[in-house]
Design a protein around this motif. Structure first.
Motif, short mmCIF file in Angstrom:
data_model
loop_
_atom_site.label_atom_id
_atom_site.label_comp_id
_atom_site.label_asym_id
_atom_site.label_seq_id
_atom_site.Cartn_x
_atom_site.Cartn_y
_atom_site.Cartn_z
N GLY A 35 0.82 -1.21 0.00
CA GLY A 35 0.00 0.00 0.00
C GLY A 35 0.85 1.25 0.00
O GLY A 35 2.02 1.22 0.41
N HIS A 36 0.27 2.33 -0.47
CA HIS A 36 1.03 3.57 -0.65
C HIS A 36 1.55 4.12 0.67
O HIS A 36 0.84 4.10 1.68
N ASP A 37 2.78 4.60 0.64
CA ASP A 37 3.40 5.22 1.82
C ASP A 37 4.06 6.53 1.41
O ASP A 37 5.03 6.51 0.65
N PRO A 38 3.57 7.65 1.90
CA PRO A 38 4.16 8.94 1.53
C PRO A 38 5.63 9.06 1.95
O PRO A 38 6.36 9.90 1.43
N LYS A 39 6.08 8.20 2.89
CA LYS A 39 7.46 8.28 3.35
C LYS A 39 8.44 7.62 2.36
O LYS A 39 9.64 7.66 2.58
N ASP A 40 7.93 6.95 1.34
CA ASP A 40 8.78 6.31 0.34
C ASP A 40 8.40 6.88 -1.02
O ASP A 40 7.31 6.61 -1.54
N ALA A 41 9.31 7.67 -1.60
CA ALA A 41 8.99 8.37 -2.86
C ALA A 41 8.78 7.40 -4.02
O ALA A 41 8.21 7.78 -5.04
N THR A 42 9.22 6.14 -3.90
CA THR A 42 9.03 5.19 -4.99
C THR A 42 7.82 4.29 -4.75
O THR A 42 7.57 3.36 -5.52
N SER A 43 7.08 4.57 -3.69
CA SER A 43 5.90 3.76 -3.37
C SER A 43 4.78 4.03 -4.39
O SER A 43 4.55 5.17 -4.77
N ILE A 44 4.13 2.97 -4.83
CA ILE A 44 3.08 3.10 -5.85
C ILE A 44 1.81 3.65 -5.23
O ILE A 44 1.30 3.09 -4.26
N ASP A 45 1.29 4.75 -5.80
CA ASP A 45 0.08 5.38 -5.28
C ASP A 45 -1.13 4.86 -6.05
O ASP A 45 -1.71 5.53 -6.88
N ALA A 46 -1.47 3.60 -5.78
CA ALA A 46 -2.61 2.95 -6.44
C ALA A 46 -3.08 1.82 -5.53
O ALA A 46 -2.31 1.36 -4.67
N PRO A 47 -4.33 1.38 -5.71
CA PRO A 47 -4.81 0.29 -4.85
C PRO A 47 -3.96 -0.97 -4.99
O PRO A 47 -3.41 -1.23 -6.05
N VAL A 48 -3.85 -1.75 -3.89
CA VAL A 48 -3.14 -3.02 -3.93
C VAL A 48 -3.97 -3.99 -4.78
O VAL A 48 -5.18 -4.10 -4.59
#
Lengths: 100, 504
Positions: free
Chosen positions: B233-246
């Motif tokens: 799931g998306h995490d604003p603390k990781d800039a490479t985290s995917i901002d989309a539903p799992v």
């Protein structure tokens, strides 16, 4: 691929901030030559017109709201320090004698 | 309940939720099992009985108060010692971090807490996740529960061994070039590398930032999916985290998205045959036949650039590692050596790193430094990034025709401890089949395919397109159930008991 001499390994070790003994230099030198020979194969493919891929799933311009949030308490941060003094990290001298 | 260590994670969570057993009882049973077996296996670097029991008690208290429980509440888990967790050390298998207690939680640990998962302790690993055998740990080797003289895979070998030895039904590992899938394969369990960016890297000590990805180990595909959903799931603390539903991995693992009937499965020509052990190839061929008999449309797919995945990976990963590991300089945390008042800061750093890092980490730092240095950058790192593009194109072309790709997970079964310890190239070849999807970034699962040479586990690898993680769970679950029907039960039922004179 150029052969790696002992001086080259010494230079690499210095750039890598690794103190090595002469025996280690020779051992790593031999192993790095073997590895470099194996990985140099990447030159066989991928011509000039192929763009590089830096990230598997590219994301661009990631920002967060410009909100001030508290940082970690000083004591927590210094708790793992190898040496601390006056609420700061204590570090070895950063200049050589002649530079001071 | 007779033996709580034999329950799957989903069964355990259901029993806790129904009040048939307490989280404390489940946790105690697994801590006892660790006590009985870890002298032989050495999966764990750190166990804190009180911390684990406190986490279990919190779940029991929440249930007593009528609060809603998470899907894995009360289930014990073994955490690779590369994720930070307050209240416990994080060593990354390295002397340079020996005894370091991080002042913050990784996002993964935060999510585990929210879900009520009970972390038993931190597991052994190759130093900074560099290796395929867990022999590169500064704190001793981990032994494969199937044969204690053999490696449990790596770098997440403590986590795979813990699950195979029934010390925990779940574990977390990280996969940079195969470090979840290869250990899963050689210990006969399920391991998944999610799509890159699916699981937050915040609080995951970095090795190769463009490749590192956390993921689940479990004994069943459904358990892996349940943990996947908790971790991702998306995490604003990781800039490479995917901002989309799992992706719907749990629904897929429950068969709700359908089975394999009519699905197109591609067998990768480049990832089989020469270099793959006969026993591995035989199990793989049986899986292909089985899928065909289940109604899948199996075709052969050629991905010529995969032949260059190994050289590209062993330039990209060391390059990124040489940069990432520069932070271990003995100034703010971890080991400091040679600080005698006479040595300057650069000497102290060089002495600290010489004492703190093991041979493989030193090799990779120097290799990466070389590949990034002026005059060599274009020929090595630059060229490797272009190969990465070619590999991505091969995958994208394949997924226009097929839903999933299939290969053996590893070329061989678990090799004997010590066999490849000072032969880097031989060690690197353990990742031959797992490297392509790491460089591409798509999800990939290793699933038990049976026993190969010397009656040791063989894994089959399922790969899918980026953000289509549900596809590997869908096919994995169908295949798992067909294989278990053939075997008359889970493969792991055949793992040695370990406890002397212990009854089942």
């Amino acid at each position: 691929m150029p052969a790696l001499h002992r001086d080259d390994i010494a230079h690499l070790a210095r750039l890598s901030r690794l103190q090595l003994t002469d025996a280690e230099r020779d051992h790593y030198g031999e192993q790095l030559e073997v590895i470099l020979a194996a990985v140099a194969r990447v030159a066989e493919v991928a011509a000039d017109d192929v763009p590089p891929t830096t990230h598997a799933v590219p994301v661009v311009n990631v920002t967060r709201p410009d909100v001030v949030v508290p940082c970690l308490p000083r004591g927590d941060v210094l708790s793992g320090a190898p040496a601390a003094e006056d609420d700061r990290f204590r570090v070895p001298r950063i200049l050589d004698e002649e530079e001071q | 309940m007779s033996d709580l260590t034999r329950l799957d994670a989903s069964e355990t969570a259901a029993s806790v939720a129904a009040g048939q057993v307490t989280a404390r009882e489940v946790t105690s049973a697994h801590l006892d099992r660790v006590n009985q077996t870890d002298e032989q296996v050495h999966a764990f670097l750190h166990i804190d009985r009180n911390l684990a029991l406190a986490a279990a008690d919190a779940v029991d208290a929440a249930r007593a108060a009528g609060e809603p429980l998470g899907p894995l509440a009360g289930v014990p888990l073994a955490l690779k010692d590369v994720f930070t967790m307050r209240g416990a050390p994080t060593t990354c298998g390295s002397k340079i971090l020996d005894g370091w207690r991080p002042p913050y939680d990784s996002t993964v640990v935060e999510r585990l807490r929210q879900a009520g998962v009970v972390v038993l302790g931190k597991t052994n690993m190759d130093e900074f996740a560099m290796g395929s055998s867990t022999e590169n740990s500064a704190f001793g080797v981990t032994h494969n529960p199937w044969d204690l003289q053999r490696i449990p895979g790596g770098s997440s070998g403590g986590s795979s061994a813990a699950v195979a030895a029934r010390q925990a039904p779940l574990a977390i590992g990280t996969d940079t070039g195969g470090s979840i899938r290869q250990p899963a394969a050689v210990t006969g369990i399920v391991g998944v590398k999610p799509t890159y960016g699916a699981v937050s890297r915040y609080g995951l000590v970095a090795f190769s930032s463009s490749l590192d990805q956390g993921g689940p180990f479990a004994r069943t595909v459904l358990d892996a999916a349940l943990l996947h959903e908790v971790m991702a799931g998306h995490d604003p603390k990781d800039a490479t985290s995917i901002d989309a539903p799992v992706p719907p991995v749990v629904a897929a693992a429950r068969g709700e998205l359908g089975g394999v009937d009519g699905l197109k499965v591609g067998v990768v020509s480049q990832l089989q045959g020469e270099g793959y052990e006969p026993g591995v190839q035989a199990r793989f061929d049986e899986v292909v036949e089985l899928l065909t008999s289940m109604g899948a449309d199996v075709v052969e797919v050629s991905c010529p650039s995969f032949d260059y995945a190994l050289p590209a990976y062993y330039l990209i990963a060391p390059s990124e590692c040489s940069s990432n590991l520069a932070r271990f300089d003995g100034m703010r945390y971890g080991l400091r050596a040679g600080d005698d008042g006479a040595n300057g800061v650069e000497q102290v750093m060089a002495i600290t790193r010489a004492e703190g890092f093991g041979p493989e980490v030193k090799r990779r730092i120097m290799l990466g430094t070389y590949a990034l240095s002026a005059g060599y950058y274009d020929a090595y790192y630059g060229q490797a990034q272009k190969v990465r593009t070619l590999i991505r194109r091969d995958f994208e072309a394949a997924y226009r025709d097929v839903d999933v790709l299939l290969s053996p997970t590893t070329p061989t079964v678990a090799f004997p401890i010590g066999e490849r310890a000072d032969d880097p190239i031989a060690m690197y070849k353990a990742d031959l089949a797992t490297l392509p999807s790491s460089l591409y970034g798509g999800p990939a699962m290793s699933l038990p395919a049976g026993l190969g040479d010397e009656d040791l586990p063989v894994g089959v690898q399922l790969m899918a397109a980026v953000q289509r993680d549900e596809q590997v769970y869908r096919v994995g679950a169908a295949l798992e159930s067909a294989l278990q029907e053939r075997w008359g039960g889970p493969l792991l039922d055949r793992v040695p008991e370990l406890v002397q004179g212990g009854a089942a």
